[in-house]
Design an enzyme around this catalytic site. Structure first.
Site, PDB file in Angstrom:
ATOM      1  N   CYS A 130       2.796 -57.761  37.868  1.00 41.99           N
ATOM      2  CA  CYS A 130       1.210 -57.667  37.478  1.00 41.99           C
ATOM      3  C   CYS A 130       0.200 -56.689  38.484  1.00 41.99           C
ATOM      4  CB  CYS A 130       0.325 -58.990  37.190  1.00 41.99           C
ATOM      5  SG  CYS A 130      -1.037 -58.374  36.335  1.00 41.99           S
ATOM      6  N   CYS A 133      -3.206 -57.630  38.539  1.00 36.61           N
ATOM      7  CA  CYS A 133      -3.577 -59.000  39.211  1.00 36.61           C
ATOM      8  C   CYS A 133      -4.061 -58.644  40.548  1.00 36.61           C
ATOM      9  CB  CYS A 133      -3.340 -60.464  38.229  1.00 36.61           C
ATOM     10  SG  CYS A 133      -2.739 -60.000  36.759  1.00 36.61           S
ATOM     11  N   ASP A 134      -2.573 -58.857  41.241  1.00 37.33           N
ATOM     12  CA  ASP A 134      -2.298 -58.829  42.245  1.00 37.33           C
ATOM     13  C   ASP A 134      -2.342 -58.055  43.490  1.00 37.33           C
ATOM     14  OD1 ASP A 134      -1.191 -61.059  41.426  1.00 37.33           O
ATOM     15  OD2 ASP A 134       0.302 -61.150  41.226  1.00 37.33           O
TER      16      ASP A 134
END
Ligand code: FAD
Ligand code: NAP
Length: 303
Positions: A130, A133-134
């Site tokens: 992701c 997200c990261d």
């Protein structure tokens, strides 16, 4: 007893809830996580009509809002099994059992893993599925993106906001992604490509990923290069384990339906990415949801 329970609150499930609730049915939306499904994993949606540009979480919120006033019940839980009792169905979660006249399966799909040494060991320590997200944790790093589809190319472009460089490794010499995304990636100075190659191993130290070993599938030659992070986008697997006993899936686990979203079992429908189909997109998920929402109304009326 519900008229319908929809399993999964991605775009497909939320649209089915909208249509079923507007037909005045007793509707519940059963979700194991947060509303929005895979849309929560992308910052850039540019192909949903009506919005030139919108983030995934924002679109999810806009789809959720109207459900609040339509009396859709929100249930939380991970569905483990569905039992077909003919006239009604039993939905079994970890700690509850629900009864409903119809079920709409909208459980979507999950990212596939590579299955190479180092992938699980360094998951969340440099290996990610992701970018949204990261990505921000990888400022000024050299990153690797694995895959050649829409997700790999779109998220590689997104990662250039943070990374020093992004390399896309693809097992063929042509991308599968939409042409527009390909053109953007080819024009991006931070992005380079490794063609005809697969990842054989992800290596690291006791803290995080440090390098990746490749094999060229044409020559069989091995090589190794340094990377600070690896983002894996090699496709999707259906989330359909909990219905495998019902005999409604194909060999790969995708649920088979007709054009009315009906499965082989009366009163059980499937929509969105979990369904056997050619194009897995938000627009097609929403279209499936509308059809199923309408179909359950017909089913309830006829029975
Ligand atoms: P999902 O979105 O997968 O939602 C399924 C829901 O079901 C999830 O919330 C899950 O938690 C829930 N669930 C699953 N199993 C259970 C269970 N047993 N019990 C309870 N709940 C359960 N499409 C586009 O059109 N444009 C884009 O720009 C785009 N970008 C993307 C970027 C990325 C990185 C990814 C991964 C996908 C992208 N897509 C895009 C594809 C799009 O997100 C999907 O096609 C769409 O979300 C499918 O919707 P769905 O409702 O069928 O399933
Ligand atoms: P995908 O389209 O199935 O592409 C997967 C890619 O990974 C392919 O290029 C495939 O190679 C490669 N691959 C598969 N297994 C591999 C392995 N073991 N090792 C190395 N490479 C492997 O999956 P996706 O890109 O995640 O997209 C999923 C769905 O979401 C699609 O329907 C897509 O259109 C949609 N989506 C849309 C958007 C958008 O509209 N902007 C963005 C993201 C996703 P081959 O090409 O050789 O098969």
């Amino acid at each position: 007893m519900y008229d319908t329970i929809i399993i999964g609150a991605g775009p497909a499930g939320m649209t089915a809830a909208l249509y079923a609730a507007r037909s005045n049915l007793k509707v519940a939306l059963l979700e194991r996580g947060i509303y929005g499904g895979q849309m929560n994993n992308t910052a850039e949606i540019e192909n949903y009509p009506g919005y030139a540009h919108i983030s995934g979480p924002e679109l999810a919120e806009k789809m959720f809002e109207p459900l609040e006033n339509l009396g859709v019940e929100h249930l939380f839980g991970q569905v483990e099994k569905i039992e077909d009792q003919g006239e009604y169905k039993r939905i079994i979660t970890e700690d509850e059992v629900f009864e409903t006249k119809t079920v709409i399966l909208a459980s979507g799909a999950n990212h596939r893993h590579l299955g190479v040494p180092g992938e699980e060991e360094y998951n969340s320590r440099g290996v990610s599925y992701c970018a949204v997200c990261d990505g921000a944790f990888f400022r000024d790093e050299d990153l690797l993106v694995v895959g050649g589809g829409d997700s790999a190319v779109e998220e590689a472009i997104f990662l250039t906001r943070f990374a020093k460089s992004v390399t896309i490794v693809h097992r063929r010499d042509q991308l599968r992604a939409q042409k527009l995304l390909q053109e953007r990636a080819f024009a991006n100075e931070k992005i380079s490509f490794i063609w005809d190659s697969v990842v054989k191993e992800i290596k690291g130290d006791d803290r995080k990923v440090t390098s990746v070993v490749f094999e060229n599938v044409k020559t069989g030659q091995s090589s190794e290069a340094d990377f600070g992070g690896v983002f894996v986008y090699v496709g999707l697997d259906p989330v359909s384990d909990f219905v495998k006993d019902l005999g409604i899936c194909d060999e790969a686990g995708w649920i088979v339906t007709d054009q009315h979203m009906k499965t082989a079992i009366d009163g059980i429908y499937a929509i969105g990415d979990v369904r056997q189909k050619d194009l897995r997109q938000i627009t097609t998920a929403v279209g499936d949801g509308a059809v199923a929402g309408q179909e359950v109304y017909k089913y309830i009326t006829e029975h």
